[in-house]
Design a protein around this motif. Structure first.
Motif, PDB file in Angstrom:
ATOM      1  N   UNK A   1       0.835  -1.203   0.000  1.00  0.00           N
ATOM      2  CA  UNK A   1       0.000   0.000   0.000  1.00  0.00           C
ATOM      3  C   UNK A   1       0.871   1.255   0.000  1.00  0.00           C
ATOM      4  N   UNK A   2       1.961   1.237   0.718  1.00  0.00           N
ATOM      5  CA  UNK A   2       2.865   2.392   0.729  1.00  0.00           C
ATOM      6  C   UNK A   2       3.467   2.628  -0.662  1.00  0.00           C
ATOM      7  N   UNK A   3       3.974   1.582  -1.290  1.00  0.00           N
ATOM      8  CA  UNK A   3       4.590   1.723  -2.614  1.00  0.00           C
ATOM      9  C   UNK A   3       3.559   2.187  -3.631  1.00  0.00           C
ATOM     10  N   UNK A   4       2.382   1.557  -3.649  1.00  0.00           N
ATOM     11  CA  UNK A   4       1.421   1.953  -4.671  1.00  0.00           C
ATOM     12  C   UNK A   4       0.835   3.328  -4.388  1.00  0.00           C
ATOM     13  N   UNK A   5       0.731   3.723  -3.140  1.00  0.00           N
ATOM     14  CA  UNK A   5       0.245   5.073  -2.825  1.00  0.00           C
ATOM     15  C   UNK A   5       1.237   6.141  -3.265  1.00  0.00           C
ATOM     16  N   UNK A   6       2.512   5.906  -2.988  1.00  0.00           N
ATOM     17  CA  UNK A   6       3.534   6.862  -3.423  1.00  0.00           C
ATOM     18  C   UNK A   6       3.597   6.932  -4.945  1.00  0.00           C
ATOM     19  N   UNK A   7       3.477   5.791  -5.603  1.00  0.00           N
ATOM     20  CA  UNK A   7       3.487   5.780  -7.074  1.00  0.00           C
ATOM     21  C   UNK A   7       2.275   6.514  -7.625  1.00  0.00           C
ATOM     22  N   UNK A   8       1.112   6.295  -7.022  1.00  0.00           N
ATOM     23  CA  UNK A   8      -0.101   6.980  -7.487  1.00  0.00           C
ATOM     24  C   UNK A   8       0.043   8.490  -7.318  1.00  0.00           C
ATOM     25  N   UNK A   9       0.590   8.914  -6.198  1.00  0.00           N
ATOM     26  CA  UNK A   9       0.788  10.350  -5.976  1.00  0.00           C
ATOM     27  C   UNK A   9       1.807  10.919  -6.958  1.00  0.00           C
ATOM     28  N   UNK A  10       2.817  10.144  -7.291  1.00  0.00           N
ATOM     29  CA  UNK A  10       3.857  10.616  -8.211  1.00  0.00           C
ATOM     30  C   UNK A  10       3.313  10.853  -9.618  1.00  0.00           C
ATOM     31  N   UNK A  11       2.198  10.213  -9.975  1.00  0.00           N
ATOM     32  CA  UNK A  11       1.589  10.452 -11.288  1.00  0.00           C
ATOM     33  C   UNK A  11       1.290  11.942 -11.501  1.00  0.00           C
ATOM     34  N   UNK A  12       1.015  12.635 -10.424  1.00  0.00           N
ATOM     35  CA  UNK A  12       0.643  14.052 -10.553  1.00  0.00           C
ATOM     36  C   UNK A  12       1.795  14.927 -11.022  1.00  0.00           C
TER      37      UNK A  12
END
Length: 161
Positions: free
Chosen positions: A96-107
């Motif tokens: 969840x931490x990795x995918x959350x950071x990756x999702x935020x990085x999309x911005x």
């Protein structure tokens, strides 16, 4: 239910409490599964806008999609082994931490390279999620109830469709 009994200071005092906690864990994994699916699907929903904003060609967009799919597939397999090594609780935190950071990085993605990198990291984080969720079901439920718990987790895939 549990392979190991809860700690004496955990506040869990009866089999009923353990069953309730087990279903709470499955509900949490269900919600994680919904978010996991929605994170995967959002690129397709926003494809037109993303392609326009980042000037992506068909082949560029395909590269971005495949960056996710390749890492997701590889990490699905590796994620099972990591869940065995780390346990479901730690693996849940990592994925969840990795995918959350990756999702935020999309911005902050500004081109094909940065978007492909964000999607690849998203695939890394999400790839281990379902192996850990199945492991958690095995840890929390007796074999007679396990399929029902797994069914709940996997039913989240149809929520976003």
């Amino acid at each position: 239910m549990l392979k190991t009994p809860p700690a004496p200071d955990s506040g869990i005092s009866s089999a009923w409490d353990v069953r309730r906690l087990a279903w709470f864990v499955m509900a949490l994994l269900f919600l994680g599964s919904v978010v996991n699916y929605l994170d995967r699907a959002v690129l397709g929903v926003l494809m037109v806008e993303i392609r326009r904003d980042l000037a992506l060609s068909n082949s560029g967009y395909a590269m971005v999609v495949n960056a996710f799919l390749v890492t997701y597939t590889i990490c699905y397999i590796i994620g099972g082994r990591m869940a065995d090594l780390l346990g479901s609780r730690r693996m849940f935190t990592v994925t969840v931490l990795v995918w959350s950071l990756a999702a935020a990085a999309h911005s902050v993605a500004r081109g094909i390279g940065s978007l492909a990198l964000c999607r690849a990291v998203l695939g890394i984080g999400q790839g281990g999620y379902y192996p850990l969720a199945i492991r958690a079901a095995a840890e929390w439920f007796e074999p007679e109830r396990r399929a029902q718990a797994v069914g709940l987790i996997l039913s989240a895939l149809s929520v976003g469709t």
